[in-house]
Design an enzyme around this catalytic site. Structure first.
Site, PDB file in Angstrom:
ATOM      1  N   ASP A 105       6.791  50.805  -1.152  1.00 25.45           N
ATOM      2  CA  ASP A 105       5.845  50.225  -0.494  1.00 25.45           C
ATOM      3  C   ASP A 105       5.894  49.848   0.653  1.00 25.45           C
ATOM      4  O   ASP A 105       6.421  48.937   0.805  1.00 25.45           O
ATOM      5  CB  ASP A 105       5.160  48.577  -1.250  1.00 25.45           C
ATOM      6  CG  ASP A 105       5.019  49.569  -3.144  1.00 25.45           C
ATOM      7  OD1 ASP A 105       3.931  50.016  -3.055  1.00 25.45           O
ATOM      8  OD2 ASP A 105       4.946  48.608  -3.731  1.00 25.45           O
ATOM      9  N   ASP A 134      -1.467  53.433  -4.244  1.00 25.78           N
ATOM     10  CA  ASP A 134      -2.679  51.493  -5.505  1.00 25.78           C
ATOM     11  C   ASP A 134      -3.267  51.939  -4.834  1.00 25.78           C
ATOM     12  O   ASP A 134      -4.305  51.751  -5.164  1.00 25.78           O
ATOM     13  CB  ASP A 134      -1.474  50.654  -4.937  1.00 25.78           C
ATOM     14  CG  ASP A 134      -0.459  50.662  -5.558  1.00 25.78           C
ATOM     15  OD1 ASP A 134       0.155  51.336  -6.443  1.00 25.78           O
ATOM     16  OD2 ASP A 134       0.788  50.445  -4.718  1.00 25.78           O
TER      17      ASP A 134
END
EC number: 3.4.23.36
Length: 161
Positions: free
Chosen positions: A121, A137
């Site tokens: 991330d 995402d």
């Protein structure tokens, strides 16, 4: 009568999914190589938006930390289900976009979970103290939004592209 599977059905679905997977994987490769070590942060707009390199063993936005074991199988099941669905059922353009984005996100994060046991991330919106996330995402959320938007149009007036 069973519907036959065809990759020619829903071309936008396949295009969006493939492009999304490639963008997600390239972005994570770039982050892992350019931002070493984990924890490195680059403010693009200080206090508002940063690139911050973190490893996430959970789901989107770090929910279910340590759940990579079952999450990889969930990603695989969702991916296989969407591929079969899109290969059999004619979809409207907005549905193709939505399902293609969801597939891109599921495959993008699924690849990471199967290969590494975590996802990378790096998108860090600090202004609102939002959990750090990645392009997979984002893709899943765009897909959900597209499907919600498509749901406002009645199926009875469906014009299959």
């Amino acid at each position: 009568m069973a519907r036959s599977f065809s990759l020619a059905k829903n071309p936008l679905f396949w295009q969006v999914a493939i492009a999304g997977i490639i963008l997600d994987q390239l972005s994570k490769l770039w982050v892992s190589q350019a931002m070493d070590p984990v924890g490195t942060t680059w403010p693009l707009w200080s206090g508002v938006f940063h690139f911050t390199y973190v490893l996430n063993t959970g789901a989107a936005f770090s929910a279910f930390r340590g759940g990579a074991g079952w999450l990889k199988w969930l990603s695989l099941a969702v991916s296989v289900g969407l591929i079969i669905f899109a290969g059999k059922v004619p979809l409207r353009k907005l549905e193709q976009l939505g399902y293609g984005c969801i597939l891109a996100g599921a495959v993008g994060n699924g690849i990471d979970r199967f290969l590494f046991g975590h996802v990378i991330d790096f998108l860090d919106f600090r202004l609102i103290n939002f959990p750090i996330f990645n392009l997979a995402d984002v893709s899943i959320n765009i897909g959900i939004a597209a499907l919600l938007w498509a749901s406002f149009f009645p199926v009875s007036s469906r014009k299959v592209d």
